[in-house]
Design a protein around this motif. Sequence first.
Motif, short mmCIF file in Angstrom:
data_model
loop_
_atom_site.label_atom_id
_atom_site.label_comp_id
_atom_site.label_asym_id
_atom_site.label_seq_id
_atom_site.Cartn_x
_atom_site.Cartn_y
_atom_site.Cartn_z
N ALA A 115 -20.81 19.94 12.46
CA ALA A 115 -20.23 18.75 13.09
C ALA A 115 -21.52 17.99 13.14
N ALA A 116 -21.23 16.81 13.06
CA ALA A 116 -22.36 15.77 12.89
C ALA A 116 -22.17 14.72 14.19
N ALA A 117 -23.51 14.33 14.56
CA ALA A 117 -23.49 13.61 15.86
C ALA A 117 -24.37 12.40 15.45
N ASN A 118 -24.21 11.18 15.37
CA ASN A 118 -25.20 10.13 14.97
C ASN A 118 -26.29 10.07 15.71
N ARG A 119 -27.42 9.97 15.22
CA ARG A 119 -28.74 10.22 15.75
C ARG A 119 -29.23 8.82 16.64
N LYS A 120 -28.50 7.87 16.57
CA LYS A 120 -28.80 6.53 17.13
C LYS A 120 -28.13 6.46 18.35
N ARG A 121 -27.34 7.20 18.81
CA ARG A 121 -26.65 7.52 20.02
C ARG A 121 -27.50 8.05 21.07
N TYR A 122 -27.20 8.19 22.37
CA TYR A 122 -27.65 8.76 23.31
C TYR A 122 -26.68 9.91 23.77
N TYR A 123 -27.24 11.20 24.13
CA TYR A 123 -26.52 12.39 24.49
C TYR A 123 -26.73 12.63 25.79
N PRO A 124 -26.49 12.18 26.90
CA PRO A 124 -27.09 12.60 28.07
C PRO A 124 -26.51 14.26 28.42
N GLY A 125 -25.43 14.51 27.85
CA GLY A 125 -24.93 15.84 28.24
C GLY A 125 -25.34 17.04 27.25
N VAL A 141 -17.73 14.18 13.89
CA VAL A 141 -17.29 14.19 12.60
C VAL A 141 -17.29 15.95 12.40
N TRP A 142 -16.32 16.49 12.02
CA TRP A 142 -16.24 18.00 11.86
C TRP A 142 -15.69 18.29 10.66
N GLY A 143 -16.09 19.24 9.96
CA GLY A 143 -15.79 20.01 8.91
C GLY A 143 -14.51 20.75 9.06
N GLN A 144 -14.05 21.47 7.87
CA GLN A 144 -12.72 22.07 8.08
C GLN A 144 -12.73 23.39 8.43
N GLY A 145 -13.89 23.97 8.49
CA GLY A 145 -14.29 25.21 8.79
C GLY A 145 -14.25 26.44 7.74
N THR A 146 -14.84 27.42 8.11
CA THR A 146 -14.92 28.51 7.05
C THR A 146 -15.09 29.79 7.65
N GLN A 147 -14.13 30.78 7.25
CA GLN A 147 -13.89 31.93 8.00
C GLN A 147 -14.87 33.05 7.87
N VAL A 148 -15.61 33.36 8.98
CA VAL A 148 -16.46 34.80 8.76
C VAL A 148 -15.77 35.93 9.61
N THR A 149 -15.80 36.91 8.82
CA THR A 149 -15.03 38.32 9.36
C THR A 149 -15.86 39.42 9.16
#
Length: 128
Positions: free
Chosen positions: A97-107, A117-125
């Motif tokens: 997943a992606a987070a814009n670097r220009k934003r502030y993330y207090p949490g 933004v998220w990808g569709q995922g890939t299975q790991v077994t």
Amino acid sequence: QVQLVESGGGLVQAGGSLRLSCAASGRTLNDYHVGWFRQASGMERQFVGRILSSGLTIDYADSVKGRFTISRDNIVNTVYLQMNNLKPEDTAIYYCAAANRKRYYPGGLSSTQAYDVWGQGTQVTVSS
């Protein structure tokens, strides 16, 4: 808006290794911090680790420290998750997943809410 595609998942025996890739398109990955999450069947999505856009700071969940390594290659617009000494409890769908670097993330960047933004995922077994 950047788009993300994960690859590299599969079936591996316990103690084995896999390398997941998170390839970005649409925008340069330089503008984003990238997180890895996983979701086991019937469970909530769980933080695995994250890397800042600069690549200078990387953080991991305690459950994967010493076994997983995140790296990024901004030239090829890709972030990697190297997973070693895999355990059956690592079995899950893995998402980047992606987070814009220009934003502030207090949490912080360990919450799914920080990422838009998220990808569709890939299975790991991982078999025992």
